[in-house]
Design an enzyme around this catalytic site. Structure first.
Site, PDB file in Angstrom:
ATOM      1  N   PHE A 113      -3.409 -25.452  31.098  1.00  0.00           N
ATOM      2  CA  PHE A 113      -3.598 -24.604  29.916  1.00  0.00           C
ATOM      3  C   PHE A 113      -2.348 -23.751  29.669  1.00  0.00           C
ATOM      4  O   PHE A 113      -1.840 -23.074  30.559  1.00  0.00           O
ATOM      5  CB  PHE A 113      -4.811 -23.697  30.128  1.00  0.00           C
ATOM      6  CG  PHE A 113      -5.042 -22.735  28.995  1.00  0.00           C
ATOM      7  CD1 PHE A 113      -5.415 -23.188  27.740  1.00  0.00           C
ATOM      8  CD2 PHE A 113      -4.869 -21.368  29.178  1.00  0.00           C
ATOM      9  CE1 PHE A 113      -5.625 -22.302  26.692  1.00  0.00           C
ATOM     10  CE2 PHE A 113      -5.071 -20.475  28.138  1.00  0.00           C
ATOM     11  CZ  PHE A 113      -5.452 -20.942  26.888  1.00  0.00           C
ATOM     12  N   GLU A 164       5.984 -13.073  18.952  1.00  0.00           N
ATOM     13  CA  GLU A 164       7.087 -13.224  19.914  1.00  0.00           C
ATOM     14  C   GLU A 164       8.434 -13.405  19.218  1.00  0.00           C
ATOM     15  O   GLU A 164       9.467 -12.959  19.727  1.00  0.00           O
ATOM     16  CB  GLU A 164       6.814 -14.406  20.847  1.00  0.00           C
ATOM     17  CG  GLU A 164       5.647 -14.202  21.792  1.00  0.00           C
ATOM     18  CD  GLU A 164       4.297 -14.606  21.213  1.00  0.00           C
ATOM     19  OE1 GLU A 164       3.299 -14.590  21.966  1.00  0.00           O
ATOM     20  OE2 GLU A 164       4.250 -14.941  20.002  1.00  0.00           O
ATOM     21  N   MET A 210      17.870 -17.912  -3.366  1.00  0.00           N
ATOM     22  CA  MET A 210      19.045 -18.741  -3.127  1.00  0.00           C
ATOM     23  C   MET A 210      18.736 -20.223  -3.368  1.00  0.00           C
ATOM     24  O   MET A 210      19.556 -20.956  -3.934  1.00  0.00           O
ATOM     25  CB  MET A 210      19.559 -18.537  -1.697  1.00  0.00           C
ATOM     26  CG  MET A 210      20.882 -19.249  -1.420  1.00  0.00           C
ATOM     27  SD  MET A 210      22.224 -18.701  -2.512  1.00  0.00           S
ATOM     28  CE  MET A 210      22.716 -17.190  -1.675  1.00  0.00           C
TER      29      MET A 210
END
Length: 577
Positions: A129, A67, A492
């Site tokens: 749920f 997602e 970095m």
């Protein structure tokens, strides 16, 4: 009874039709001109996906592998097109996986609408749920959010969501829809939202402020413009260029402002910020007038606020009143869309050259070239540098590619050395600094600009955070180009450890997999380059490819990015080594 096919043709429906809430969502998306959605299905949003299946010839759904990948893809699409990106997910973990993308879009002002499924209304608050309070969770990282519990709410809320996401200073909106609202029926009509009570997305310009700003510009001896993404979001690129050219003002950019002005323009003096160019940073504290356009004085730009541009008068062109005086106190605030306010300003500004002032930037560039740029782009050592890779990509793409960067050393090097001819060409995670952004964002950018070359520049660390999106590229045949600059470190962080933590490389050395074999597993043409003699041919082959292409370039392991302003230091204290 009206058929589904006939309904698909409608972009806005005035005559009521009785449909389910799930189908109403589809009609709302069509009415807003949406034709591309990124998402991941699940139980609580299954009714909407079922309707989406019936509308496949009108709406393309791209199944991402996570997602978070859906949100970053929607961001990439939005940034390259200027349209609202759309992402969908189910309840619980599906919804919470959107949060990083929402936060990234919020701080970088990216228009996005996320739609999440939710448990039925009667189960809310019962710890059902896959129930989470996504409204509470997402409130700090969205421009607006809303939970729909009745089907009848859908048309108004969806119209409002798109209006808020794209108007004024853009941002992400989340709409959470309970499962009962998706199943229930409503008498559906749709009208786009054009206003929301107490919400003023674009402040009305004040002519007196604009006149004052013009007088200050005309009187200045050392005026200096710093422009940000507000120029791109406001479609004010032509107005910015006209101002720069008419008044002869040197202009520098924030990383999100990159590409708003042609990088080859003689008055484009480079990048400000922690790893920006030497002159633009140092001369911030020598100008007599600082003109900020569509930027928010982020801490990575200003460094120590106690020493930032204290000698200068400050004019701030800004659409969001909340940004005025938030970090830097200004002498004149010009509120409004940059395109409109700059249009009003231009006739009042006198023509000028400021040649002596320009020469100061040229002198500082020569210092930076000798100390940094020469070794980055024309190295004498055996190992490959990130800078020379970017230079080869510029040449092969003729400075016409959309370049999407992840976060880290490679991001700063790319922003410093990438060349652009047109706006909306540089896409990166600015304010949030999200590792894993580039690969899915490049998918969205390419699908939003199929006529343009899209190249993702990624470090070996960030690449592995969303590497699963290679599956999205493979399944959807997205011809994006992927370049991993591999130094076997979290570069970095390692640089900071070297400079400020006595080279204690705590958890920054990476033992990486065979990236080429992984890409080949997804049937993506792949190549690895370790030597300079092979670089040019490999980059050319990648750019010439009509399909997706993966290129790993093994670069110097301990090569630092300079210039650099140490955290909390003044912009005048920028280091060249």
């Amino acid at each position: 009874m009206e058929t589904i096919k006939e309904r698909k043709k409608a972009q806005a429906i005035q005559n009521p039709i009785k449909i389910s809430g799930a189908e109403a969502i589809i009609h709302c998306l069509l009415a807003e001109g949406v034709d591309l959605i990124y998402g991941y299905p699940g139980g609580a949003i299954m009714p909407i996906y079922d309707e989406l299946y019936k509308f496949q010839d009108s709406l393309t759904h791209v199944l991402t592998r996570h997602e978070q990948g859906a949100t970053h893809s929607a961001q990439g699409f939005a940034r390259v097109t200027g349209k609202v990106g759309v992402a969908m997910a189910t309840s619980g973990p599906g919804a919470t996986n959107l949060v990083t993308g929402l936060a990234d879009a919020q701080i970088d002002s990216t228009p996005m609408v996320c739609i999440t499924g939710q448990v039925p209304r009667h189960l809310l608050g019962s710890d059902a749920f896959q129930e989470t309070d996504i409204i509470g969770i997402s409130t700090p990282v969205t421009k607006w959010n809303y939970q729909i519990t009745k089907a009848s709410e859908i048309p108004e809320i969806m119209a409002k969501a798109f209006y808020i996401a794209k108007s004024g200073r853009p941002g992400p909106v989340l709409v959470d829809i309970t499962k009962n609202a998706q199943f229930d029926e409503l008498d559906f009509t749709y009208a786009p939202c054009t206003a929301v009570r107490s919400y003023t997305p674009i402040p009305k310009p004040d002519l007196r402020s604009i006149e004052t700003a013009a007088n200050m510009i005309n009187a200045a001896k050392k005026p200096y413009i710093i422009f940000g993404q507000g120029v791109i979001l406001g479609e004010a690129e032509n107005q910015l260029r006209a101002l720069v050219e008419k008044a002869g003002i040197p202009a520098a950019w924030t990383i999100l402002g990159l590409s708003a002005l042609d990088t080859a323009h003689p008055l484009n003096v480079g990048m400000v910020g922690m790893h920006g160019n030497y002159g633009p940073n140092v001369l911030t504290n020598e100008c007599d007038l600082l003109i900020a356009i569509g930027m928010r004085f982020d801490d990575r730009v200003t460094g120590n606020l106690d020493t930032y541009a204290k000698q200068a008068k400050v004019i701030h062109f800004e659409i969001d009143p909340a940004e005025i005086d938030k970090n830097v106190k200004v002498d004149v605030a010009v509120l409004g869309n940059a395109k409109e306010t700059l249009e009003l300003l231009l006739p009042m500004v006198k023509e000028n050259k400021h040649e002596a002032w320009h020469n100061e930037f040229k002198k500082k560039y020569e210092v930076e070239f000798d100390a940094v740029i020469k070794k980055d782009l024309h190295p004498t050592k055996e190992g490959l540098t990130m800078g020379e890779v970017i230079a080869e990509i510029n040449q092969a793409s003729k400075n016409e590619a959309v370049i999407v960067t992840d976060v880290g050393q490679h991001q700063m090097v790319t922003c410093r050395y990438a060349k652009f001819k047109q706006s909306k060409s540089s896409i990166t995670s600015g304010g949030l600094g999200t590792m894993g952004f580039a690969l899915p964002a490049a998918i969205g950018a390419k699908m939003g600009a199929m006529d343009r070359e899209v190249v993702a520049i990624i470090g070996d660390g960030g690449y592995q955070m969303t590497i699963q999106e290679l599956g999205t590229i493979f399944q959807n045949k997205v011809p994006v180009k992927i370049v991993v600059l591999n130094n076997d470190h979290l570069g970095m962080v390692r640089q900071w450890q070297e400079l400020f933590f006595e080279s204690r490389y705590a958890s920054t050395v990476m033992t990486n997999p065979d990236f080429v074999k992984i890409a080949e597993g997804y049937h993506i043409t792949s190549k690895r380059v370790k030597e300079r003699k092979d670089l040019k041919a490999a980059v050319t082959e990648m750019i010439d490819s009509k399909d997706a292409y993966f290129l790993e370039v093994c670069v110097e392991k301990e090569d630092n990015v300079f210039p650099m302003i140490p955290s909390g230091a003044s912009v005048s204290d920028i280091r060249l080594k």
